[in-house]
Structure formats: structure tokens, C-alpha cells
Write an enzyme that holds these catalytic residues in place. Sequence first.
Site, PDB file in Angstrom:
ATOM      1  N   ASP A  24       2.167  -4.639   0.430  1.00 51.37           N
ATOM      2  CA  ASP A  24       3.527  -4.108   0.583  1.00 51.37           C
ATOM      3  C   ASP A  24       3.509  -2.664   1.077  1.00 51.37           C
ATOM      4  O   ASP A  24       2.929  -1.788   0.431  1.00 51.37           O
ATOM      5  CB  ASP A  24       4.259  -4.199  -0.756  1.00 51.37           C
ATOM      6  CG  ASP A  24       4.362  -5.634  -1.238  1.00 51.37           C
ATOM      7  OD1 ASP A  24       5.070  -6.416  -0.596  1.00 51.37           O
ATOM      8  OD2 ASP A  24       3.693  -5.979  -2.235  1.00 51.37           O
ATOM      9  N   ASP A  51      -3.998  -2.988   1.340  1.00 56.58           N
ATOM     10  CA  ASP A  51      -2.850  -3.168   0.477  1.00 56.58           C
ATOM     11  C   ASP A  51      -1.874  -4.067   1.245  1.00 56.58           C
ATOM     12  O   ASP A  51      -1.989  -4.219   2.460  1.00 56.58           O
ATOM     13  CB  ASP A  51      -2.222  -1.798   0.187  1.00 56.58           C
ATOM     14  CG  ASP A  51      -0.906  -1.899  -0.541  1.00 56.58           C
ATOM     15  OD1 ASP A  51      -0.862  -2.540  -1.603  1.00 56.58           O
ATOM     16  OD2 ASP A  51       0.089  -1.343  -0.027  1.00 56.58           O
TER      17      ASP A  51
END
Length: 216
Positions: A13, A11
Amino acid sequence: MKIRAEALLFDNDGTLVSSLDSVNRCWTRWAGEYGLTADDFARIRLHGRTAAEIAADLLPADIVPQAVARIELLEVEDVADGGVRLLPGTRAFLDSLPADRWAVVTSATRRLAEARLDAVGILPKTLIAADDVTRGKPDPEPYLLAARALGVDPARCVVFEDAPAGLEAGRAAGMTTVALATTHRASELDADLVVPDLSALSALVTGGEVEITGRG
């Protein structure tokens, strides 16, 4: 604990970069522009979801496309004002990996994801963004698409996430999960391994395999 895999899926953020201040700034402004109250906004979970999903929860369907374009613009502009920074350990960990053994899998749009990654000097060979899927996290589609792009069996992939929705997506894809307690408490994260951030891990590449271990 040692984890062996053929591909690592990150991922962005809250996992590779910190954008929480930017997200709060931009979405607060956006909410004001669309006449949303604090109560309206407080009930919506921002982290780990696409802008389209959030806007659809809050606004009439006919203005959702315009609203999504607006929040994307606000967030991209915020990047130029220093809205993102690398999280601890990101640079060293990614630099230890072959470019064809890892991918970024994000709920952000491609335009926003590329802006944030470019701002901190991360250039993934493979990027799966909200634009590329029909169903976002916690659906497994984004991670399955990344595994397919890298040509790796999902069972031989490791997902690195900071949000429960992303970890759920990784589990549903049949992948090993590593949680980073950067935006949620460790007790809130259900994963095969939970660490503070990427600085707690090291990676050793041997042939077509990556061995991940905890530091210290």
C-alpha cells in the site's frame, strides 16, 4: 545512482498500489462504529502499521480481536468497490523481474493483501503479511523473513517503501532502501534513494543479479 541486488522487497500500500482513499473511508466508518472521536483518531498514525497495533492503541484489549476482524472485513469489501489502483510504473517494473527475485512485504493481513493485489492483477510468488510475523514494521522481522523465504542474504536485498516505519525496518534489516514519495514528502523519507514512484526506475536482470537505475 545504480543499485545492484539479488532480491527486491516491496511494501504494497502506497508502494505498488494506491489504497489511501479506501483506508480513510473504511477507518473513518470503523471509528464511528466503535464510538471513537475525531480527536481519538487524529492522534493515531494509520499508514505502515498493522490493524492490530492501531486497534490496541484505541480500544480496550477485550474487544481488539473483534475490532480487527471488523476493519479487515470493511477494507476487503471496499476492494470490490474499486478501492485500489496500481501506482505509476508498478506493472512495468514488476514485469521486468523474475518471479523468484521479488516479494511483497505488507503490514496488512494476508486476506486483505491478497484481495488488493488480486484486484490489480499482481500475483507475487512470495508474500509476507501481518499474519506471518510477531513484530511488524518498523521491526526488521518482516523483511528478514522475506529474505529468508527467497534464500537471499539480507545485505543483498533492496527494500521499496513509501512510509518511514517501513524504511526504518529495511535499514534495521541491513538492506538498501528506496523510498517512493507517494504518500509522504521526499524530505520526510530517509533512504539510500528517493524517487517519485516506480516509473522513475528501471531494472536490468543479469544472471542472479538485478541492476536498478533511474530513468532519464
